[in-house]
Design a protein around this motif. Sequence first.
Motif, PDB file in Angstrom:
ATOM      1  N   GLN A  26       7.641 -10.017   9.500  1.00 32.67           N
ATOM      2  CA  GLN A  26       8.913 -10.715   9.642  1.00 32.67           C
ATOM      3  C   GLN A  26       9.949 -10.255   8.625  1.00 32.67           C
ATOM      4  O   GLN A  26      11.107 -10.650   8.692  1.00 32.67           O
ATOM      5  CB  GLN A  26       8.689 -12.225   9.484  1.00 32.67           C
ATOM      6  CG  GLN A  26       7.838 -12.794  10.610  1.00 32.67           C
ATOM      7  CD  GLN A  26       7.353 -14.206  10.310  1.00 32.67           C
ATOM      8  OE1 GLN A  26       7.952 -14.914   9.524  1.00 32.67           O
ATOM      9  NE2 GLN A  26       6.247 -14.597  10.918  1.00 32.67           N
ATOM     10  N   ALA A  27       9.527  -9.457   7.682  1.00 27.02           N
ATOM     11  CA  ALA A  27      10.441  -9.015   6.638  1.00 27.02           C
ATOM     12  C   ALA A  27      11.342  -7.889   7.146  1.00 27.02           C
ATOM     13  O   ALA A  27      11.016  -7.208   8.112  1.00 27.02           O
ATOM     14  CB  ALA A  27       9.649  -8.543   5.422  1.00 27.02           C
ATOM     15  N   ASP A  28      12.474  -7.719   6.463  1.00 24.24           N
ATOM     16  CA  ASP A  28      13.423  -6.684   6.869  1.00 24.24           C
ATOM     17  C   ASP A  28      12.983  -5.296   6.432  1.00 24.24           C
ATOM     18  O   ASP A  28      13.437  -4.302   6.971  1.00 24.24           O
ATOM     19  CB  ASP A  28      14.797  -6.978   6.252  1.00 24.24           C
ATOM     20  CG  ASP A  28      15.404  -8.246   6.829  1.00 24.24           C
ATOM     21  OD1 ASP A  28      15.102  -8.562   7.985  1.00 24.24           O
ATOM     22  OD2 ASP A  28      16.166  -8.910   6.117  1.00 24.24           O
ATOM     23  N   VAL A  29      12.144  -5.263   5.450  1.00 23.32           N
ATOM     24  CA  VAL A  29      11.674  -3.976   4.946  1.00 23.32           C
ATOM     25  C   VAL A  29      10.192  -3.825   5.266  1.00 23.32           C
ATOM     26  O   VAL A  29       9.509  -4.804   5.575  1.00 23.32           O
ATOM     27  CB  VAL A  29      11.889  -3.855   3.423  1.00 23.32           C
ATOM     28  CG1 VAL A  29      13.381  -3.837   3.094  1.00 23.32           C
ATOM     29  CG2 VAL A  29      11.196  -4.983   2.697  1.00 23.32           C
ATOM     30  N   THR A  30       9.747  -2.612   5.186  1.00 20.84           N
ATOM     31  CA  THR A  30       8.341  -2.359   5.457  1.00 20.84           C
ATOM     32  C   THR A  30       7.493  -2.847   4.293  1.00 20.84           C
ATOM     33  O   THR A  30       7.677  -2.427   3.156  1.00 20.84           O
ATOM     34  CB  THR A  30       8.102  -0.852   5.668  1.00 20.84           C
ATOM     35  OG1 THR A  30       8.916  -0.418   6.742  1.00 20.84           O
ATOM     36  CG2 THR A  30       6.636  -0.590   5.992  1.00 20.84           C
ATOM     37  N   LEU A  31       6.616  -3.738   4.579  1.00 23.92           N
ATOM     38  CA  LEU A  31       5.732  -4.257   3.551  1.00 23.92           C
ATOM     39  C   LEU A  31       4.288  -4.003   3.937  1.00 23.92           C
ATOM     40  O   LEU A  31       3.930  -4.008   5.112  1.00 23.92           O
ATOM     41  CB  LEU A  31       5.950  -5.769   3.378  1.00 23.92           C
ATOM     42  CG  LEU A  31       7.317  -6.199   2.872  1.00 23.92           C
ATOM     43  CD1 LEU A  31       7.431  -7.707   2.886  1.00 23.92           C
ATOM     44  CD2 LEU A  31       7.556  -5.683   1.465  1.00 23.92           C
ATOM     45  N   ARG A  32       3.503  -3.794   2.919  1.00 26.30           N
ATOM     46  CA  ARG A  32       2.088  -3.601   3.152  1.00 26.30           C
ATOM     47  C   ARG A  32       1.306  -4.675   2.417  1.00 26.30           C
ATOM     48  O   ARG A  32       1.635  -5.020   1.288  1.00 26.30           O
ATOM     49  CB  ARG A  32       1.637  -2.229   2.625  1.00 26.30           C
ATOM     50  CG  ARG A  32       2.268  -1.073   3.337  1.00 26.30           C
ATOM     51  CD  ARG A  32       1.768  -0.935   4.758  1.00 26.30           C
ATOM     52  NE  ARG A  32       0.309  -0.939   4.781  1.00 26.30           N
ATOM     53  CZ  ARG A  32      -0.420  -1.328   5.827  1.00 26.30           C
ATOM     54  NH1 ARG A  32       0.178  -1.761   6.909  1.00 26.30           N
ATOM     55  NH2 ARG A  32      -1.726  -1.296   5.771  1.00 26.30           N
ATOM     56  N   ALA A  33       0.297  -5.170   3.044  1.00 33.05           N
ATOM     57  CA  ALA A  33      -0.583  -6.123   2.387  1.00 33.05           C
ATOM     58  C   ALA A  33      -1.684  -5.374   1.664  1.00 33.05           C
ATOM     59  O   ALA A  33      -2.186  -4.375   2.159  1.00 33.05           O
ATOM     60  CB  ALA A  33      -1.188  -7.057   3.423  1.00 33.05           C
ATOM     61  N   TYR A  34      -2.024  -5.836   0.494  1.00 32.87           N
ATOM     62  CA  TYR A  34      -3.137  -5.214  -0.215  1.00 32.87           C
ATOM     63  C   TYR A  34      -3.920  -6.286  -0.947  1.00 32.87           C
ATOM     64  O   TYR A  34      -3.382  -7.323  -1.329  1.00 32.87           O
ATOM     65  CB  TYR A  34      -2.652  -4.143  -1.193  1.00 32.87           C
ATOM     66  CG  TYR A  34      -1.849  -4.692  -2.349  1.00 32.87           C
ATOM     67  CD1 TYR A  34      -0.481  -4.909  -2.224  1.00 32.87           C
ATOM     68  CD2 TYR A  34      -2.464  -4.986  -3.570  1.00 32.87           C
ATOM     69  CE1 TYR A  34       0.256  -5.405  -3.282  1.00 32.87           C
ATOM     70  CE2 TYR A  34      -1.733  -5.481  -4.627  1.00 32.87           C
ATOM     71  CZ  TYR A  34      -0.371  -5.684  -4.489  1.00 32.87           C
ATOM     72  OH  TYR A  34       0.350  -6.184  -5.534  1.00 32.87           O
ATOM     73  N   LYS A  35      -5.164  -6.035  -1.125  1.00 35.52           N
ATOM     74  CA  LYS A  35      -6.009  -7.006  -1.813  1.00 35.52           C
ATOM     75  C   LYS A  35      -5.879  -6.820  -3.310  1.00 35.52           C
ATOM     76  O   LYS A  35      -5.975  -5.713  -3.828  1.00 35.52           O
ATOM     77  CB  LYS A  35      -7.463  -6.856  -1.380  1.00 35.52           C
ATOM     78  CG  LYS A  35      -8.313  -7.975  -1.946  1.00 35.52           C
ATOM     79  CD  LYS A  35      -9.695  -8.009  -1.314  1.00 35.52           C
ATOM     80  CE  LYS A  35     -10.430  -9.265  -1.754  1.00 35.52           C
ATOM     81  NZ  LYS A  35     -11.791  -9.327  -1.222  1.00 35.52           N
ATOM     82  N   CYS A  36      -5.669  -7.933  -3.975  1.00 33.23           N
ATOM     83  CA  CYS A  36      -5.492  -7.900  -5.417  1.00 33.23           C
ATOM     84  C   CYS A  36      -6.847  -8.016  -6.109  1.00 33.23           C
ATOM     85  O   CYS A  36      -7.648  -8.885  -5.778  1.00 33.23           O
ATOM     86  CB  CYS A  36      -4.585  -9.050  -5.835  1.00 33.23           C
ATOM     87  SG  CYS A  36      -4.364  -9.162  -7.605  1.00 33.23           S
ATOM     88  N   ALA A  37      -7.070  -7.134  -7.054  1.00 40.53           N
ATOM     89  CA  ALA A  37      -8.348  -7.139  -7.765  1.00 40.53           C
ATOM     90  C   ALA A  37      -8.424  -8.286  -8.762  1.00 40.53           C
ATOM     91  O   ALA A  37      -9.504  -8.624  -9.237  1.00 40.53           O
ATOM     92  CB  ALA A  37      -8.535  -5.813  -8.490  1.00 40.53           C
ATOM     93  N   LEU A  38      -7.286  -8.867  -9.081  1.00 40.33           N
ATOM     94  CA  LEU A  38      -7.267  -9.924 -10.091  1.00 40.33           C
ATOM     95  C   LEU A  38      -7.532 -11.293  -9.489  1.00 40.33           C
ATOM     96  O   LEU A  38      -8.364 -12.045  -9.959  1.00 40.33           O
ATOM     97  CB  LEU A  38      -5.925  -9.936 -10.808  1.00 40.33           C
ATOM     98  CG  LEU A  38      -5.683  -8.712 -11.690  1.00 40.33           C
ATOM     99  CD1 LEU A  38      -4.229  -8.692 -12.142  1.00 40.33           C
ATOM    100  CD2 LEU A  38      -6.613  -8.728 -12.883  1.00 40.33           C
ATOM    101  N   CYS A  39      -6.812 -11.616  -8.429  1.00 41.12           N
ATOM    102  CA  CYS A  39      -6.938 -12.964  -7.865  1.00 41.12           C
ATOM    103  C   CYS A  39      -7.758 -12.960  -6.583  1.00 41.12           C
ATOM    104  O   CYS A  39      -8.028 -14.016  -6.024  1.00 41.12           O
ATOM    105  CB  CYS A  39      -5.557 -13.567  -7.627  1.00 41.12           C
ATOM    106  SG  CYS A  39      -4.588 -12.714  -6.380  1.00 41.12           S
ATOM    107  N   LYS A  40      -8.145 -11.782  -6.140  1.00 40.93           N
ATOM    108  CA  LYS A  40      -8.970 -11.650  -4.932  1.00 40.93           C
ATOM    109  C   LYS A  40      -8.257 -12.134  -3.679  1.00 40.93           C
ATOM    110  O   LYS A  40      -8.880 -12.367  -2.651  1.00 40.93           O
ATOM    111  CB  LYS A  40     -10.306 -12.401  -5.073  1.00 40.93           C
ATOM    112  CG  LYS A  40     -11.017 -12.132  -6.368  1.00 40.93           C
ATOM    113  CD  LYS A  40     -11.409 -10.675  -6.486  1.00 40.93           C
ATOM    114  CE  LYS A  40     -12.251 -10.479  -7.755  1.00 40.93           C
ATOM    115  NZ  LYS A  40     -12.428  -9.062  -8.075  1.00 40.93           N
ATOM    116  N   GLN A  41      -6.953 -12.296  -3.804  1.00 42.38           N
ATOM    117  CA  GLN A  41      -6.188 -12.655  -2.618  1.00 42.38           C
ATOM    118  C   GLN A  41      -5.281 -11.482  -2.266  1.00 42.38           C
ATOM    119  O   GLN A  41      -5.396 -10.405  -2.832  1.00 42.38           O
ATOM    120  CB  GLN A  41      -5.397 -13.941  -2.889  1.00 42.38           C
ATOM    121  CG  GLN A  41      -6.321 -15.125  -3.122  1.00 42.38           C
ATOM    122  CD  GLN A  41      -5.564 -16.443  -3.150  1.00 42.38           C
ATOM    123  OE1 GLN A  41      -5.009 -16.876  -2.163  1.00 42.38           O
ATOM    124  NE2 GLN A  41      -5.542 -17.076  -4.308  1.00 42.38           N
TER     125      GLN A  41
END
Length: 57
Positions: A26-41
């Motif tokens: 839904q964002a205007d720019v290209t976004l990628r999701a990535y898993k965070c090693a710190l919070c595991k989210q």
Amino acid sequence: MKTRPGICNRKRRFPTREEAEAVALQADVTLRAYKCALCKQFHLTSRTKGLRVPRAV
Ligand SMILES: [Zn+2]
């Protein structure tokens, strides 16, 4: 990808990749999701260089 604690704390978190990617779409720019090693989210990043973008299935 290395994530610094400050970055992690500031960014939105998503419990699942699906949720993160739904917001990314839904964002205007290209976004990628990535898993965070710190919070595991999952976080979103607009830095797509070096990230492999999977083909839509
Ligand atoms: Zn995090």
